[in-house]
Write a protein that holds these residues in place. Sequence first.
Motif, PDB file in Angstrom:
ATOM      1  N   ASN A  26      -4.475   1.141  -6.350  1.00 50.15           N
ATOM      2  CA  ASN A  26      -3.918  -0.078  -5.764  1.00 50.15           C
ATOM      3  C   ASN A  26      -4.252  -0.147  -4.278  1.00 50.15           C
ATOM      4  N   ALA A  27      -4.027   0.967  -3.600  1.00 49.55           N
ATOM      5  CA  ALA A  27      -4.288   1.005  -2.151  1.00 49.55           C
ATOM      6  C   ALA A  27      -5.774   0.762  -1.875  1.00 49.55           C
ATOM      7  N   SER A  77       5.592   9.530  -2.864  1.00 47.66           N
ATOM      8  CA  SER A  77       4.274   9.500  -3.511  1.00 47.66           C
ATOM      9  C   SER A  77       3.498   8.266  -3.073  1.00 47.66           C
ATOM     10  N   ALA A  78       4.209   7.143  -2.965  1.00 45.19           N
ATOM     11  CA  ALA A  78       3.533   5.907  -2.560  1.00 45.19           C
ATOM     12  C   ALA A  78       2.894   6.079  -1.189  1.00 45.19           C
ATOM     13  N   SER A  79       3.635   6.700  -0.271  1.00 44.65           N
ATOM     14  CA  SER A  79       3.091   6.877   1.081  1.00 44.65           C
ATOM     15  C   SER A  79       1.859   7.773   1.032  1.00 44.65           C
ATOM     16  N   LYS A  80       1.967   8.863   0.293  1.00 45.30           N
ATOM     17  CA  LYS A  80       0.860   9.820   0.244  1.00 45.30           C
ATOM     18  C   LYS A  80      -0.383   9.201  -0.407  1.00 45.30           C
ATOM     19  N   TYR A  81      -0.190   8.574  -1.573  1.00 47.89           N
ATOM     20  CA  TYR A  81      -1.372   8.103  -2.303  1.00 47.89           C
ATOM     21  C   TYR A  81      -1.913   6.784  -1.748  1.00 47.89           C
ATOM     22  N   SER A  82      -1.074   6.031  -1.027  1.00 45.47           N
ATOM     23  CA  SER A  82      -1.665   4.843  -0.403  1.00 45.47           C
ATOM     24  C   SER A  82      -2.528   5.289   0.780  1.00 45.47           C
ATOM     25  N   TYR A  83      -2.145   6.382   1.414  1.00 43.65           N
ATOM     26  CA  TYR A  83      -2.991   6.911   2.494  1.00 43.65           C
ATOM     27  C   TYR A  83      -4.331   7.382   1.916  1.00 43.65           C
ATOM     28  N   ILE A  84      -4.253   8.106   0.808  1.00 44.99           N
ATOM     29  CA  ILE A  84      -5.490   8.557   0.158  1.00 44.99           C
ATOM     30  C   ILE A  84      -6.373   7.362  -0.222  1.00 44.99           C
ATOM     31  N   GLY A  85      -5.719   6.296  -0.704  1.00 46.13           N
ATOM     32  CA  GLY A  85      -6.468   5.121  -1.160  1.00 46.13           C
ATOM     33  C   GLY A  85      -7.061   4.299  -0.036  1.00 46.13           C
ATOM     34  N   GLY A  86      -6.683   4.578   1.220  1.00 43.04           N
ATOM     35  CA  GLY A  86      -7.344   3.869   2.315  1.00 43.04           C
ATOM     36  C   GLY A  86      -6.418   3.228   3.320  1.00 43.04           C
TER      37      GLY A  86
END
Length: 597
Positions: A168-169, A198-207
């Motif tokens: 998504n990110a 998790s949202a914070s971590k994986y949205s960072y990974i996603g960009g």
Amino acid sequence: MATMNRERSEDSAFAAGRNSWNRHYHNSVVQPLLTDLYQITMAYAYWKSGKIDDNAVFDLFFRTNPFQGEFTIFAGLEECLKFLDSFHYSETDIEYLKHALPQGIEDDFFEYLSQLTAKEVTLYAIEEGSVAFPRVPLIKVVGPLIIVQLLETTLLTLVNYASLMATNAARYRMVAGKHIHLLEFGLRRAQGPDGGLSASKYSYIGGFDGTSNVLAGKLFNIPVKGTHAHAYITSFTGIDELKTRVLQHKEDGTTRDILELAMEHRTNLASVLDVSTDESSEGELAAMVSFAIAFPDGFMALVDTYDVKSRTCWLVRQLAAIRRIVSQLDLISSSHCHLASPRLLTRSGLLNFCAVALALNDQGYRAIGIRIDSGDLAYLSCLARETFERIAERFKLPWFSKLTIVASNDINEDTILSLNEQGHKIDCFGIGTHLVTCQRQPALGCVYKMVEINNQPRIKLSQDVGKVTMPGSKNVFRLYGADGHALIDLLQRVDENPPEVGQKVLCRHPFQESKRAYVIPTNVEPLYRVYWTDGRVAQVLPSLEEVRERVQASLKTLRQDHKRTLNPTPYKVAVSDNLYNFIHELWLQNAPIGELA
Ligand SMILES: Nc1ncnc2c1ncn2[C@@H]1O[C@H](COP(=O)(O)OP(=O)(O)OP(=O)(O)O)[C@@H](O)[C@H]1O
Ligand SMILES: O=P(O)(O)OC[C@H]1O[C@H](OP(=O)(O)OP(=O)(O)O)[C@H](O)[C@@H]1O
Ligand SMILES: O=C(O)c1cccnc1
Ligand SMILES: [Mg+2]
């Protein structure tokens, strides 16, 4: 760029070091009991029926890409490895299971459970942060049947949301473009505290570039950023409430009254911008002055709180203001900012902000910018930018034209696409609800299926061909075409020779006999690595930053038509001729022959 802005500090005790695995943060909720009851009841039945020495292979994969897209970003691997590393039933777990499981379970089973670890498991996976496609196993788990079965639910919960969120990110990043700052503001709306982290971590990974979630910043070393809420503005009703008005000059230390300066500037600005100060809120001015005194180097203000009449009136005034400024300055082309009404502009948020920013400038500080959280974000950002440009010119302060404009308020992928079409002057989107709840698709359907037991392939048949599993332990290769882009993912049986660069390889649709093609790869990328074996992580794991970079690099290998938002072209996933025949023989062996009456 925003007021409270703590960039990555390399020496943080919580940082995921480049060469050392970050064991500092282990999510304590992730433990063997974080599973479905049926895994444990099956474990007992396997144990009781003498399957204790059986060995199995399970594939973890999804069947369709999320968000009507044609790619997925694989994420969550590091957490899976941490789970394997710590897999162990504690004494209290065993006590609890003795109560929770049906009566009559033999004590020896509990003894067996208490000794269980993931030591004999081998886990293969594609790299975290890679683009991935339906039916290609993201993870292959090999080991004793009972333990690999027990891992199912936890591995799925670790991969499903992480991959969905990262995808998504990455999609928000693609529509926003690489120059826009993206901040994740979703903690308050996330699916609970763990969902928020998790949202914070994986949205960072996603960009994304940062998060407002402070704990995520501490735990994962993600930049934390933020502005302020409407409450800060509404907490002041007038200038009398200001306890401090003075600010020392940044360089020479001389003290000036910021409120006084701001009020002078406001009067001045009102005539420059040809507006009246009658409707500007004194409470808002006081709030902005106090925030500027607290953060003179990071002054960022929410400009949409006030509205002496109503928000709607405010918006109409704002829109009218754009028209007025445009007609006065003739700066914006009409295709960019389409204006609605000829009435006068707001005399509050923007005016107060500019006045305080000029007061700060008098004391040697540069304001950061504004946040707009309601109304027409395209119009209002144009209005704000034009105002900034005008002031920059008038006061000979070129930096003023570059002040940051942050926009928030229920933004999603479509909003960004629409804002792009309309033309906007936003530098940064703050995105919460729709990002973290994955509004367009709330779950990625990853599944975990047995494909082999005791070296015997297993196939799960279904009326729905798409749900038939690919039997046997497999290898995956990504084949690249002449233009350098990824062309096709090829699944093979493990005992086959890998495809070779420059050698023709037959790629077959797994279920449609007539769909096949020869490919002469210009590059062959084996997708699997062993990540866990002999009770240890078997690779140097990348840092969060490296996974984040991997996402962008991996997306670049995809042709643009696979990535477009509207009707993207499906990426091909094929099987080798050998695997094709193997699947279909097994299918025939396992499918019962019907009888017609
Ligand atoms: N120019 C635009 N194009 C497309 N969508 C927009 C544009 N500007 C804002 N939006 C979106 O439109 C929605 C507007 O929300 P809403 O109708 O609640 O208005 P609002 O301005 O938030 O009202 P309120 O003043 O009550 O907060 C938000 O989802 C926002 O992201
Ligand atoms: O809109 P989102 O994408 O979820 O982004 C986060 C939102 O959270 C904050 O306010 P909140 O929504 O709590 O209150 P408000 O809408 O009344 O400003 C902020 O002002 C954003 O609007
Ligand atoms: O810092 C902000 O502006 C922020 C943080 C969370 C939610 N909305 C806005
Ligand atoms: Mg809101």
